[in-house]
Write a protein that holds these residues in place. Structure first.
Motif, PDB file in Angstrom:
ATOM      1  N   VAL A  42       3.451   0.610  -4.990  1.00  0.00           N
ATOM      2  CA  VAL A  42       2.675   0.865  -6.211  1.00  0.00           C
ATOM      3  C   VAL A  42       3.621   1.068  -7.399  1.00  0.00           C
ATOM      4  O   VAL A  42       3.416   0.496  -8.486  1.00  0.00           O
ATOM      5  CB  VAL A  42       1.779   2.109  -6.007  1.00  0.00           C
ATOM      6  N   LEU A  43       4.664   1.857  -7.191  1.00  0.00           N
ATOM      7  CA  LEU A  43       5.594   2.170  -8.291  1.00  0.00           C
ATOM      8  C   LEU A  43       6.406   0.939  -8.691  1.00  0.00           C
ATOM      9  O   LEU A  43       6.697   0.733  -9.880  1.00  0.00           O
ATOM     10  CB  LEU A  43       6.509   3.323  -7.890  1.00  0.00           C
ATOM     11  N   SER A  97      10.958   6.045  -3.807  1.00  0.00           N
ATOM     12  CA  SER A  97       9.899   6.472  -4.740  1.00  0.00           C
ATOM     13  C   SER A  97      10.471   7.274  -5.909  1.00  0.00           C
ATOM     14  O   SER A  97      10.028   7.105  -7.052  1.00  0.00           O
ATOM     15  CB  SER A  97       8.827   7.271  -4.005  1.00  0.00           C
ATOM     16  N   GLY A 101       0.770  -1.236   0.000  1.00  0.00           N
ATOM     17  CA  GLY A 101       0.000   0.000   0.000  1.00  0.00           C
ATOM     18  C   GLY A 101       0.800   1.284   0.000  1.00  0.00           C
ATOM     19  O   GLY A 101       0.221   2.370  -0.061  1.00  0.00           O
ATOM     20  N   ALA A 102       2.122   1.177   0.051  1.00  0.00           N
ATOM     21  CA  ALA A 102       2.942   2.393   0.072  1.00  0.00           C
ATOM     22  C   ALA A 102       3.220   2.863  -1.356  1.00  0.00           C
ATOM     23  O   ALA A 102       3.061   2.112  -2.324  1.00  0.00           O
ATOM     24  CB  ALA A 102       4.256   2.121   0.797  1.00  0.00           C
ATOM     25  N   ALA A 103       3.660   4.103  -1.467  1.00  0.00           N
ATOM     26  CA  ALA A 103       3.973   4.655  -2.791  1.00  0.00           C
ATOM     27  C   ALA A 103       4.977   3.763  -3.522  1.00  0.00           C
ATOM     28  O   ALA A 103       4.797   3.428  -4.703  1.00  0.00           O
ATOM     29  CB  ALA A 103       4.520   6.075  -2.658  1.00  0.00           C
TER      30      ALA A 103
END
Lengths: 334, 334
Positions: free
Chosen positions: A87-88, A303, A82-84
């Motif tokens: 996702v990336l 990120s 669920g963290a940035a």
């Protein structure tokens, strides 16, 4: 670096169907990737995004806008997807590994989590060196060993640790000779008063460890188990000629320590971005780095490295996939 | 734009597991994409990269470092897959369409090529308006009609046309009121003497068409069949609420004309990059644009739009895929 390979790469770039230099920084990126990976058609293989996480004794001094529990909570978030950076990493097909380098928490084992902790957090650097020499050496060795076990030829650096902009600012001030005020920023979101208090704490830490001027002594005194583990990983990755994609302020601090130990390390690095954290500009200058992106990011986690990743893929794809003027039957200038 | 939607998007961004604003420009990008596509979880669908190609009568005046034949030769290269934009479109899964808007060449029909040419190149703007009003209107209509036939909700702008930095510089000077010297750059690679000669030619063109001050009159007089067709496509894409990813100097010139006709157009735009072409900074200022990348690109073709594309995908993925503090059980600041 091989001058012959550099010349061959430049020749290839100059004969692709575009005006000379028209791909700007993507061309210098392609050149660098070719030099690191050792060929005129470099291929990035099995990229590894590693998030180095640890806690900081100094966090008890109120140097962060967030409570220290956020370190382990965010590790859980990375692993849950669920963290940035989660996702990336999914978007770009980056293998994500989280390393507990010294979090004050016991994690249940699970895929994607590696536990290599010489200590449960650092000591409060206002009282004592953040790490003992043995802890610091263990963290460096952990980073190198971890790296040896990872596949692929590219490492993307990420980190998590409430309080770690403080360690990074301290290392920048000490190793590059800047006043701590120029190195200290908002981190996760301090206001002006908070930054002033943080700066005063960090100034006192530097005075407390005035003798810790050599790179490893500074690293041990000023800390970051995650920074020390990352430094070990960077040194190993450079030795293995992997591409090292450097994220923001904290990842740069690890590279700064590594570069003070082995200057050629920076030749293996691609600097992903100029962050919004005060001090990052001085950090990039100290590393002679020209980052790819400038998007006001100040999140960490890797990120920024992940956001820059497709530019590296593009650089390789263009070098390999574009036609030359001769191949395409296109007229040249003049 | 809907204030309620903007507030809902900002609320979503502010509750994701990151410090407030820590994703910097990616957050403002996410906000913009949500506003264009009309929801808090915008999805980019079937992105279309369209390369608008045409020839310029003014090229005979020596305003480019390359011969005019390069226009059609590069169209062949786009279709054969060997150009930079071909490689980048493959990397990112962008459908690539090349539109012959007025190339001085007859192309064999093939997939990916659309022929919509009101003329075989523009007239020499030093002698006459580059386009007749009818040709200009036809090009605008062609762009709109083309767009209506394309699937998806995102348009990436590309172009090819030896001499088209001249048209873009002329339009910038005329529509934004700058001296032509500040608008004129190296294009594909003129040296200082070449730029001086180009500037003199363009200054004479502006004098020749001193009365062409309204947007469409300026477009017709100063030209670019590809710029006019692109302008029509931009107006149609904005009306359909598509995301318009604007490449460099020439694509911006089309958006500038479109914005002078319908100012809300720029709200549908994402500006991909700040290019290395002199005049692009003034162009971006005239559009109130803050581009994502700054990599010294000066190739055109849509290459900068394609390089920026994964940032748009990331913005949507982060908005949709990140956990909130509450969902992840992460403590908040303070």
């Amino acid at each position: 670096h091989s001058p012959a390979l550099a010349a061959a790469l430049q020749h290839r770039l100059d004969h692709l169907t575009k005006p000379l230099g028209a791909l700007g920084r993507i061309e210098s990126l392609a050149l660098r990737l070719g030099l690191i990976l050792g060929g005129t058609a470099p291929r990035l293989d099995a990229p590894q995004l590693v998030v180095f996480a640890a806690d900081h004794g100094l966090a008890a001094r109120g140097v962060s806008a967030y409570p220290a529990d956020v370190t382990w909570q965010m590790v859980e978030n990375f692993l849950a997807g669920g963290a940035a950076v989660s996702v990336l990493a999914r978007q770009h097909g980056l293998a994500l590994t989280v390393v507990d380098c010294g979090v004050c928490h016991d994690f249940a084992p699970r895929p994607g989590l590696v536990v290599r902790k010489p200590a449960r957090g650092t000591a409060d650097a206002l009282d004592a060196p953040a790490m003992t020499p043995e802890q610091c050496a263990a963290a460096l060795a952990n980073g190198a060993e971890l790296l040896r076990g990872l596949p692929g030829n590219a490492l993307l650096l990420g980190e998590m640790g409430i309080g770690n902009t403080s360690s990074a600012a301290l290392l920048l001030a000490r190793l590059a000779g800047h006043d701590i005020a120029a190195c200290t920023g908002a981190g996760t979101g301090l206001d002006a008063d908070g930054i002033a208090r943080k700066t005063a704490v960090l100034r006192a830490v530097l005075e407390r460890h005035a003798g810790a001027t050599a790179p490893l002594a500074a690293l041990a005194a000023l800390g970051g188990l995650e920074i020390a583990t990352m430094t070990g990983a960077v040194l190993q990755a450079a030795a293995e000629r992997r591409v090292i994609v450097v994220d923001g302020f904290i990842a740069c601090a690890a590279v700064l320590v590594a570069a003070r130990l082995a200057p050629a390390v920076t030749q293996r690095c691609v600097f992903a971005h100029r962050s919004g954290e005060r001090g990052h500009g001085l950090m990039l200058d100290a590393l002679g780095a020209e980052p790819l992106l400038d998007l006001g990011l100040r999140l960490g986690e890797g990120s920024g490295a992940a956001l820059a990743w497709p530019l590296l893929v593009s650089a390789c794809a263009l070098l390999d996939g574009m036609a030359s003027f001769a191949q395409a039957g296109v007229a040249t200038a003049g």
